[in-house]
Scaffold this motif. Structure first.
Motif, PDB file in Angstrom:
ATOM      1  N   GLN A 133       0.829  -1.201   0.000  1.00  0.00           N
ATOM      2  CA  GLN A 133       0.000   0.000   0.000  1.00  0.00           C
ATOM      3  C   GLN A 133       0.868   1.258   0.000  1.00  0.00           C
ATOM      4  O   GLN A 133       0.603   2.207  -0.738  1.00  0.00           O
ATOM      5  N   ARG A 134       1.931   1.267   0.810  1.00  0.00           N
ATOM      6  CA  ARG A 134       2.849   2.417   0.834  1.00  0.00           C
ATOM      7  C   ARG A 134       3.542   2.588  -0.506  1.00  0.00           C
ATOM      8  O   ARG A 134       3.709   3.716  -0.995  1.00  0.00           O
ATOM      9  N   GLN A 135       3.955   1.481  -1.126  1.00  0.00           N
ATOM     10  CA  GLN A 135       4.622   1.562  -2.426  1.00  0.00           C
ATOM     11  C   GLN A 135       3.673   2.141  -3.482  1.00  0.00           C
ATOM     12  O   GLN A 135       4.067   2.964  -4.299  1.00  0.00           O
ATOM     13  N   GLU A 136       2.411   1.715  -3.443  1.00  0.00           N
ATOM     14  CA  GLU A 136       1.423   2.230  -4.395  1.00  0.00           C
ATOM     15  C   GLU A 136       1.182   3.728  -4.172  1.00  0.00           C
ATOM     16  O   GLU A 136       1.099   4.499  -5.125  1.00  0.00           O
ATOM     17  N   GLN A 137       1.100   4.139  -2.906  1.00  0.00           N
ATOM     18  CA  GLN A 137       0.911   5.556  -2.604  1.00  0.00           C
ATOM     19  C   GLN A 137       2.092   6.384  -3.079  1.00  0.00           C
ATOM     20  O   GLN A 137       1.918   7.478  -3.633  1.00  0.00           O
ATOM     21  N   LEU A 138       3.304   5.883  -2.871  1.00  0.00           N
ATOM     22  CA  LEU A 138       4.495   6.600  -3.335  1.00  0.00           C
ATOM     23  C   LEU A 138       4.518   6.703  -4.854  1.00  0.00           C
ATOM     24  O   LEU A 138       4.889   7.736  -5.407  1.00  0.00           O
ATOM     25  N   HIS A 139       4.101   5.621  -5.534  1.00  0.00           N
ATOM     26  CA  HIS A 139       4.064   5.636  -7.000  1.00  0.00           C
ATOM     27  C   HIS A 139       3.069   6.684  -7.492  1.00  0.00           C
ATOM     28  O   HIS A 139       3.375   7.465  -8.410  1.00  0.00           O
ATOM     29  N   LYS A 140       1.873   6.732  -6.876  1.00  0.00           N
ATOM     30  CA  LYS A 140       0.865   7.722  -7.278  1.00  0.00           C
ATOM     31  C   LYS A 140       1.350   9.138  -6.989  1.00  0.00           C
ATOM     32  O   LYS A 140       1.121  10.055  -7.788  1.00  0.00           O
ATOM     33  N   LEU A 141       2.020   9.322  -5.855  1.00  0.00           N
ATOM     34  CA  LEU A 141       2.556  10.638  -5.513  1.00  0.00           C
ATOM     35  C   LEU A 141       3.588  11.086  -6.543  1.00  0.00           C
ATOM     36  O   LEU A 141       3.573  12.227  -6.995  1.00  0.00           O
ATOM     37  N   LYS A 142       4.458  10.159  -6.937  1.00  0.00           N
ATOM     38  CA  LYS A 142       5.483  10.481  -7.932  1.00  0.00           C
ATOM     39  C   LYS A 142       4.843  10.852  -9.269  1.00  0.00           C
ATOM     40  O   LYS A 142       5.235  11.837  -9.902  1.00  0.00           O
ATOM     41  N   GLU A 143       3.840  10.077  -9.691  1.00  0.00           N
ATOM     42  CA  GLU A 143       3.153  10.392 -10.945  1.00  0.00           C
ATOM     43  C   GLU A 143       2.484  11.757 -10.870  1.00  0.00           C
ATOM     44  O   GLU A 143       2.529  12.539 -11.826  1.00  0.00           O
ATOM     45  N   ASN A 144       1.866  12.053  -9.741  1.00  0.00           N
ATOM     46  CA  ASN A 144       1.194  13.335  -9.558  1.00  0.00           C
ATOM     47  C   ASN A 144       2.193  14.492  -9.612  1.00  0.00           C
ATOM     48  O   ASN A 144       1.926  15.526 -10.229  1.00  0.00           O
ATOM     49  N   LEU A 145       3.352  14.314  -8.994  1.00  0.00           N
ATOM     50  CA  LEU A 145       4.377  15.357  -9.025  1.00  0.00           C
ATOM     51  C   LEU A 145       4.905  15.578 -10.435  1.00  0.00           C
ATOM     52  O   LEU A 145       5.150  16.712 -10.849  1.00  0.00           O
ATOM     53  N   ILE A 146       5.043  14.486 -11.187  1.00  0.00           N
ATOM     54  CA  ILE A 146       5.503  14.608 -12.572  1.00  0.00           C
ATOM     55  C   ILE A 146       4.473  15.373 -13.402  1.00  0.00           C
ATOM     56  O   ILE A 146       4.822  16.245 -14.206  1.00  0.00           O
ATOM     57  N   LYS A 147       3.173  15.084 -13.178  1.00  0.00           N
ATOM     58  CA  LYS A 147       2.119  15.809 -13.895  1.00  0.00           C
ATOM     59  C   LYS A 147       2.157  17.299 -13.552  1.00  0.00           C
ATOM     60  O   LYS A 147       2.008  18.148 -14.425  1.00  0.00           O
ATOM     61  N   HIS A 148       2.365  17.606 -12.279  1.00  0.00           N
ATOM     62  CA  HIS A 148       2.448  19.012 -11.872  1.00  0.00           C
ATOM     63  C   HIS A 148       3.654  19.689 -12.521  1.00  0.00           C
ATOM     64  O   HIS A 148       3.568  20.835 -12.965  1.00  0.00           O
ATOM     65  N   GLU A 149       4.766  18.993 -12.549  1.00  0.00           N
ATOM     66  CA  GLU A 149       5.969  19.555 -13.167  1.00  0.00           C
ATOM     67  C   GLU A 149       5.728  19.839 -14.647  1.00  0.00           C
ATOM     68  O   GLU A 149       6.054  20.925 -15.144  1.00  0.00           O
ATOM     69  N   ASP A 150       5.111  18.877 -15.337  1.00  0.00           N
ATOM     70  CA  ASP A 150       4.801  19.077 -16.763  1.00  0.00           C
ATOM     71  C   ASP A 150       3.865  20.264 -16.958  1.00  0.00           C
ATOM     72  O   ASP A 150       4.050  21.073 -17.877  1.00  0.00           O
ATOM     73  N   PHE A 151       2.857  20.369 -16.100  1.00  0.00           N
ATOM     74  CA  PHE A 151       1.904  21.480 -16.191  1.00  0.00           C
ATOM     75  C   PHE A 151       2.623  22.817 -16.029  1.00  0.00           C
ATOM     76  O   PHE A 151       2.399  23.757 -16.801  1.00  0.00           O
ATOM     77  N   HIS A 152       3.506  22.900 -15.030  1.00  0.00           N
ATOM     78  CA  HIS A 152       4.209  24.166 -14.780  1.00  0.00           C
ATOM     79  C   HIS A 152       5.199  24.495 -15.900  1.00  0.00           C
ATOM     80  O   HIS A 152       5.350  25.666 -16.268  1.00  0.00           O
ATOM     81  N   GLU A 153       5.857  23.485 -16.444  1.00  0.00           N
ATOM     82  CA  GLU A 153       6.754  23.738 -17.576  1.00  0.00           C
ATOM     83  C   GLU A 153       5.969  24.253 -18.778  1.00  0.00           C
ATOM     84  O   GLU A 153       6.415  25.161 -19.481  1.00  0.00           O
ATOM     85  N   GLU A 154       4.790  23.686 -19.006  1.00  0.00           N
ATOM     86  CA  GLU A 154       3.935  24.133 -20.105  1.00  0.00           C
ATOM     87  C   GLU A 154       3.464  25.567 -19.857  1.00  0.00           C
ATOM     88  O   GLU A 154       3.432  26.390 -20.773  1.00  0.00           O
ATOM     89  N   SER A 155       3.123  25.882 -18.597  1.00  0.00           N
ATOM     90  CA  SER A 155       2.704  27.246 -18.252  1.00  0.00           C
ATOM     91  C   SER A 155       3.837  28.241 -18.480  1.00  0.00           C
ATOM     92  O   SER A 155       3.617  29.341 -19.005  1.00  0.00           O
TER      93      SER A 155
END
Length: 104
Positions: A60-82
């Motif tokens: 469960q912790r590994q899955e949460q960390l994976h989702k957190l990492k994906e979410n951070l990558i999406k945020h990074e992509d969004f900010h780079e696009e902005s």
């Protein structure tokens, strides 16, 4: 007058503490557990239940960390696009300002 107290041994206290402590799944006590869950009953099944619980929470912790990492990558992509859009807007505005300065 000073009185000398007899010093008693702490061995019974240590022995009691050892009986109360143990590893997870080793049972609730010498009486064979509380009669409730497998984990309280102790023995091999209690230890196996602890191992299953630990494995579940680890996954469960590994899955949460994976989702957190994906979410951070999406945020990074969004900010780079902005940033890219803002830089383009700045360039357009600078070009418009230069055009207005030339007309004067």
């Amino acid at each position: 007058m000073l009185s000398i107290r007899k010093v008693t041994s702490i061995a019974p206290v240590i022995r009691f503490a050892r009986m109360c402590t143990g590893e997870w799944g080793s049972g609730a006590g010498k009486g064979g557990g509380g009669g409730g869950t497998i984990r309280d009953a102790g023995g091999a099944f209690g230890k196996m239940e602890v191992a299953h619980e630990e494995e579940y929470f680890y996954k469960q912790r590994q899955e949460q960390l994976h989702k957190l990492k994906e979410n951070l990558i999406k945020h990074e992509d969004f900010h780079e696009e902005s940033i890219k859009h803002h830089e383009e807007a700045i360039a357009r505005h600078k070009k418009a300002i230069e055009g207005l300065k030339k007309k004067k």
